[in-house]
Design an enzyme around this catalytic site. Structure first.
Site, mmCIF file in Angstrom:
data_model
loop_
_atom_site.group_PDB
_atom_site.id
_atom_site.type_symbol
_atom_site.label_atom_id
_atom_site.label_comp_id
_atom_site.label_asym_id
_atom_site.label_seq_id
_atom_site.Cartn_x
_atom_site.Cartn_y
_atom_site.Cartn_z
ATOM 1 N N ASP A 78 2.276 0.612 -5.717
ATOM 2 C CA ASP A 78 3.413 0.358 -4.852
ATOM 3 C C ASP A 78 4.611 0.128 -5.784
ATOM 4 O O ASP A 78 4.445 -0.148 -6.981
ATOM 5 C CB ASP A 78 3.172 -0.837 -3.930
HETATM 6 C C1 BGC Z 1 6.741 -0.339 0.021
HETATM 7 C C2 BGC Z 1 5.992 0.980 0.122
HETATM 8 C C3 BGC Z 1 6.956 2.107 -0.099
HETATM 9 C C4 BGC Z 1 7.624 1.933 -1.436
HETATM 10 C C5 BGC Z 1 8.632 3.012 -1.752
HETATM 11 C C6 BGC Z 1 7.559 -0.463 -1.242
HETATM 12 O O1 BGC Z 1 8.388 -1.578 -1.176
HETATM 13 O O2 BGC Z 1 5.820 -1.419 0.099
HETATM 14 O O3 BGC Z 1 5.364 1.093 1.371
HETATM 15 O O4 BGC Z 1 6.293 3.334 -0.004
HETATM 16 O O5 BGC Z 1 8.324 0.686 -1.447
HETATM 17 O O6 BGC Z 1 9.749 2.904 -0.932
#
Ligand code: BGC
Length: 757
Positions: free
Chosen positions: A237
């Site tokens: 993530d």
């Molecule tokens: C989120 C993800 C997301 C990623 C990219 C993170 O803060 O938890 O779900 O895909 O950011 O935007």
């Protein structure tokens, strides 16, 4: 750098030519949304971006929390809505449309879907997740992944694992026992991996039992790859990496976004000081190249998508996503005859159609219910806003707006009230604080009810809200969730009866927050959240405890009725090959077309371990014209009926009676049948320390022990004291004065009994 190549991408040839430094660089992104390229070798960088229910490609300033604009894309209903369709075919079509939009924008991987379980209705990101049930979440997400990937575009199954809250999401340790993980929090991931092989899996920010998911070899390698056979790439993530080299060793292939050289330095140093081998690095580099190999063919420039067709699909998805919770007959509204319709509530005019954070899409267009309701009828429609969209916490009703709404409702034949949660109450990054709607909306409802005999409430919220205190004021209640860009038109279709509602709850609507399974243990504190309720999430909790709910899991009304008949259940095979065939007939007994969602729950009757009262083991959505009938057949496997054994450290099937319950919600069981299932041989391995009772029950050691005991067996069989005696480890009994079996003989007796099995 992101232009696809004419020649097929040759992973082995590139691997052979990469320098160590280039390999290190490939283990993390080059910026916010791109992987790293190697220009010298023609290795391009590709774009990965959110997801899940629409494309959020940022052409300008980048961020991962939804701050900056993105290119227009179709905003389908978020997962809370899509899950209520219980319709994998629809999800597959939505997935294919998402894939086409990615191709048009040259995006290699769409970052979704999210299959974390809805442990508490308060989780700020529940709108982006499917369900409180792993089977339902897994089936639907697998279909979505198949749809996207059928277009040559990858997905990222997230957030792996136990990311069930937003409070302290980057640092909290989710403390969960293995059986609960295996039966509740992991199976949706497992189902998607085994059925659809997502190109990537995104690890979560949090720790699982003390270890960051981004560097947990048990999670990322043992469970994901060795147990489930995952073949793709694991991406972090955004910003979830703590120590990059540990991630490489654990199976984290790609760090996102770029980390300013920190990740590279960590890998370099670990290799230099011998903590990490170049072979371990090669494994993750190869997986990055394999992702490119898969992604490049679909990235040709100049592709387009049909925005009108996708909007129409978004409307169809929204029609199926809304759940008609209650209806005393006021719905559907007749679009051609009748008196004035008062539409009340700002959300009718300014829809809430998605949640906040990284999933926020800039829609290609946006339908609002007020316009659609006006366009869909020849009746007079008046409107009043009723409330301010973003009240301060604790703020009451706006008297002037309520007075205006009462004026609109007085003399109207029906008032349709659009209520729901303010946008700022539901977001990635934080959790909701309570289950209620803003207080001012109750006052509005009561005031409108006071002047109008027929009141319909339409809700907009990404996760369950308490309805107990006010639902009696509504003659019909339509749970709209967040319905995406075409939700306004879809809502009008449903209210006017152009389409019959067909959604079913993918999450229980509880009476009070105090009744919810994780109450008191959500969101934890001091960096730890303990999953004390164990297996009892959602309906498993309410049904096991026989607790009241406002609306049960699986519930949803239509404008027609269905009869379920002729349930037949037949068991075949044994152990891991055991199967239970379930058939029944569903008939549309009303005078409108509609869809029934047949739900099959299994309730073990003879379990030797704790099992929830019942669990969803299958479902089928059936569309039927009036009077039409269809046979539904499902086959349950050993896995569907089994449990994760802490003793055997695997899924097992106990033999015995299982009640198969078929119905229209977890509380609306229409037919039941009990079936005898031949389970596995699960006799535990004996040791001298096994309880005397366990020895006696053993098919081989039991008779032998009994003959050695002679008359002394009587004390173990004694009606009053025997139970207490049988609970004593046999080795301890042998030490009691006069006990007729010798301690020294036990190891050999145990070995012989174990070998005979
Ligand atoms: C989120 C993800 C997301 C990623 C990219 C993170 O803060 O938890 O779900 O895909 O950011 O935007």
């Amino acid at each position: 750098m992101s232009t696809p190549q004419e020649q097929p991408f040759d992973v082995d040839a590139v691997m052979a030519q990469l320098t160590l430094e280039e390999k290190v660089s490939l283990a993390s992104g080059s910026d916010f949304w791109h992987t790293q390229g190697v220009e010298r070798l023609g290795v391009p960088a590709v774009m990965v971006t959110d997801g899940p229910h629409g494309l959020r490609k940022q052409a300008g300033e980048s961020d991962h929390v939804g701050l900056n604009d993105s290119v227009p894309a179709t905003c389908f209903p978020p997962a809370a809505g899509l899950a209520s369709t219980w319709d994998p075919d629809l999800l597959r079509r939505v997935g294919a449309a998402l894939g086409d939009e990615c191709r048009a924008e040259q995006v290699a991987v769409l970052l979704g879907p999210g299959v974390n379980m809805k442990r508490s209705p308060l989780c700020g990101r529940n709108f982006e997740y499917f369900s409180e049930d792993p089977l339902l979440a897994g089936e639907l997400a697998a279909a979505l992944v198949q749809g996207v990937q059928s277009r040559g575009v990858g997905t990222s199954l997230k957030h792996f694992a136990a990311n069930n809250q937003e409070t302290e999401r980057i640092s909290v340790s989710a403390e969960v026992d293995e059986r609960t993980l295996r039966e509740i929090y992991l199976p949706a991931f497992e189902r998607v991996v085994t059925q659809a092989q997502p190109w990537t899996v995104m690890c979560s920010y949090n720790k699982v039992n003390g270890v960051y998911a981004s560097q947990d070899p048990w999670l990322l390698t043992q469970v994901l790859r060795e147990d489930w056979g995952f073949e793709g790439l694991v991406v972090s993530d955004w910003g979830a990496v703590d120590e990059r080299w540990r991630g490489v060793a654990a199976g984290l292939d790609l760090e996102m976004p770029a980390s300013g050289g920190s990740g590279d330095a960590s890998i370099r140093e670990a290799i230099a000081d011998g903590h990490l081998s170049t072979e371990e690095l090669d494994v993750v580099v190869r997986r990055n190249l394999q992702l490119l190999e898969r992604a490049l063919p679909a990235l040709a420039p100049g592709q387009t998508f049909d925005a009108d067709a996708h909007h129409a699909l978004a409307r169809e998805a929204a029609q199926q996503s809304a759940v008609l919770l209650a209806n005393d007959g006021v719905l559907p509204l007749d679009p051609t005859t009748g008196g004035r319709i008062a539409v009340i509530g700002e959300m009718a005019r300014s829809p809430r159609y998605q949640g906040a954070g990284s999933s926020q899409v800039s829609p290609t267009r946006l339908d609002d219910a007020l316009t659609a309701l006006r366009e869909g009828t020849s009746r007079e429609v008046v409107f009043a806003a009723g409330y301010v969209p973003e009240p301060a916490e604790g703020e009451g009703a706006d008297d002037a707006l309520v007075a205006e709404a009462v004026g609109a409702a007085r003399g109207a034949e029906v008032a349709v009230l659009f209520l729901g949660l303010p946008a700022s109450w539901e977001s990635e990054g934080y959790d909701r604080e309570h289950l209620d709607l803003p207080g001012g909306q109750f006052a509005l409802l009561e005031a409108v009810r006071g002047v109008c005999d027929r009141v319909v409430v339409v809700l907009s919220n990404g996760s369950a809200v308490a309805v107990d205190g006010w639902a009696h004021h509504a003659d019909a209640l339509l749970e709209g969730w967040l319905l995406g860009q075409a939700g306004g038109a879809a809502t009008a279709d449903l209210l006017y009866g152009a389409v019959s509602p067909s959604g079913r709850l993918a999450e229980t609507v509880p009476v009070r927050i105090e009744d919810t399974p994780a109450y008191g243990a959500f969101p934890g504190d001091s960096g730890v959240v303990r999953y004390r309720e164990g297996l009892l999430i959602g309906y498993r909790w309410y049904d096991t405890r026989r607790a009241p709910v406002s609306f049960p899991f699986g519930h949803g009304l239509t404008y027609t009725t269905f009869a379920h008949t002729d349930l037949a259940v037949r068991a075949t095979g044994a152990g891991q090959d055991a199967r239970v065939a379930v058939t029944l007939t569903v008939r549309n007994t009303g005078d409108r077309a509609g869809a029934e969602v047949v739900q099959v729950y299994a309730a073990p009757q003879d379990a030797g371990v704790f099992r929830p009262e019942q669990e969803l083991v299958g479902f089928a959505r059936v569309d039927l014209e009036p009077g039409a009938a269809q046979q539904v057949s499902l086959t349950l496997s050993a896995r569907d009926l089994g449990h994760w054994s802490e003793v055997h450290r695997r899924w097992v099937l106990e033999g015995g009676r299982y009640e198969v319950r078929v119905g229209a919600s977890s509380r609306d069981v229409r037919q039941r049948a009990v079936v005898d299932v031949e389970g596995e041989d699960l006799v535990a391995l004996l040791t001298p320390r096994s309880e005397a009772g366990t020895w006696l029950e053993h098919p081989v050691a039991g008779p032998d022990l009994r003959s050695r005991l002679g008359d002394a067996a009587a004390m173990l069989d004694d009606a009053q004291h025997g139970r207490m005696m049988r609970a004593i480890p046999l080795v301890r009994l042998t030490r009691f004065p006069g006990f007729p079996v010798d301690e020294a003989d036990l190891p050999a007796l145990a070995d012989a009994a174990n070998a005979a099995r």
